[in-house]
Design a protein around this motif. Structure first.
Motif, PDB file in Angstrom:
ATOM      1  N   LEU A  23       0.839  -1.199   0.000  1.00 52.31           N
ATOM      2  CA  LEU A  23       0.000   0.000   0.000  1.00 52.31           C
ATOM      3  C   LEU A  23       0.873   1.247   0.000  1.00 52.31           C
ATOM      4  N   CYS A  24       0.424   2.244  -0.728  1.00 49.08           N
ATOM      5  CA  CYS A  24       1.134   3.519  -0.813  1.00 49.08           C
ATOM      6  C   CYS A  24       0.905   4.351   0.446  1.00 49.08           C
ATOM      7  N   GLU A  72       0.063   7.471   0.805  1.00 45.92           N
ATOM      8  CA  GLU A  72      -1.115   8.329   0.782  1.00 45.92           C
ATOM      9  C   GLU A  72      -2.367   7.561   1.213  1.00 45.92           C
ATOM     10  N   ARG A  73      -2.525   6.343   0.697  1.00 43.17           N
ATOM     11  CA  ARG A  73      -3.706   5.558   1.060  1.00 43.17           C
ATOM     12  C   ARG A  73      -3.628   5.063   2.492  1.00 43.17           C
ATOM     13  N   PHE A 113      -6.780   6.361   4.665  1.00 40.12           N
ATOM     14  CA  PHE A 113      -7.640   5.297   5.194  1.00 40.12           C
ATOM     15  C   PHE A 113      -7.576   5.281   6.728  1.00 40.12           C
ATOM     16  N   ASN A 124      -3.969   4.998  -8.305  1.00 41.79           N
ATOM     17  CA  ASN A 124      -4.825   4.458  -7.243  1.00 41.79           C
ATOM     18  C   ASN A 124      -4.982   5.452  -6.100  1.00 41.79           C
ATOM     19  N   CYS A 125      -3.894   6.113  -5.741  1.00 39.33           N
ATOM     20  CA  CYS A 125      -3.961   7.097  -4.657  1.00 39.33           C
ATOM     21  C   CYS A 125      -4.774   8.314  -5.071  1.00 39.33           C
ATOM     22  N   SER A 181      -8.348   7.373  -4.764  1.00 41.49           N
ATOM     23  CA  SER A 181      -8.756   7.263  -3.356  1.00 41.49           C
ATOM     24  C   SER A 181      -8.908   8.632  -2.711  1.00 41.49           C
ATOM     25  N   ILE A 182      -7.986   9.532  -2.989  1.00 50.84           N
ATOM     26  CA  ILE A 182      -8.081  10.893  -2.458  1.00 50.84           C
ATOM     27  C   ILE A 182      -9.315  11.581  -3.043  1.00 50.84           C
ATOM     28  N   TYR A 199     -12.493  10.728  -1.165  1.00 50.53           N
ATOM     29  CA  TYR A 199     -12.655  11.485   0.082  1.00 50.53           C
ATOM     30  C   TYR A 199     -13.040  12.928  -0.213  1.00 50.53           C
TER      31      TYR A 199
END
Length: 161
Positions: free
Chosen positions: A72-73, A75-76, A80, A114-115, A118-119, A122
């Motif tokens: 996992l990066c 940022e995530r 999370f 992906n990040c 995900s951002i 939010y």
């Protein structure tokens, strides 16, 4: 056919000290967090610091796995974690710092796809922008006012009706 130009403002700072003090502190926390990254395969360490509306800061760093998709990066990990510990509290800013053990990273590394997605989730959920501050090990620092700036035409929940 019509042509549409999509553009955004990118703020470029010469150094950490050129940032406003609050952003300097957040980026220093991301730098410290990247030291704890688990990156034995890529040797590419990333730290993230998420500033919440309530003043809390949540840290994250990349966590690799020999089965690359399982990692996992930073940022995530951070966003999370923020969502799990402080549900419903808005994210104001994410500071990201990257470095490599193999070479000197002299430019900012932006969030992966992906990040970014995900951002964006939010940002859409909270209906307010999340500023992104990015830096490498040395050199200029980039800041955008919203993840939408670097992820134009992003996929979002309204498509799933």
């Amino acid at each position: 056919m019509k042509k549409v130009n999509i553009s955004f403002d990118l703020f470029v700072f010469e150094s950490l000290t050129a940032l406003p003090v609050g952003n300097q502190k957040l980026l220093k926390m991301a730098i410290k967090s990247r030291e704890n990254a688990y990156a034995p395969y890529s040797k590419f360490k990333v730290g993230a610091a998420v500033l919440l509306e309530n003043g809390e800061v949540v840290l994250g760093n990349n966590q690799e796995n020999a089965s690359y998709p399982s990692g996992l990066c930073a940022e995530r990990v951070a966003i999370f974690q923020a969502g799990a510990i402080y549900p419903g509290v808005k994210i104001k800013t994410i500071a990201i710092s990257a470095t490599s053990e193999k070479y000197e990273l002299d430019r900012p590394a932006g969030p992966c796809g992906n990040c970014r997605q995900s951002i964006a989730e939010y940002e859409q959920k909270q209906q307010s922008p999340i500023a992104i501050i990015m830096m490498g090990s040395v050199g200029e620092i980039y800041k955008t006012n919203s993840i939408a700036d670097i992820l134009p035409l992003g996929f979002e929940a309204s498509y799933l009706k």
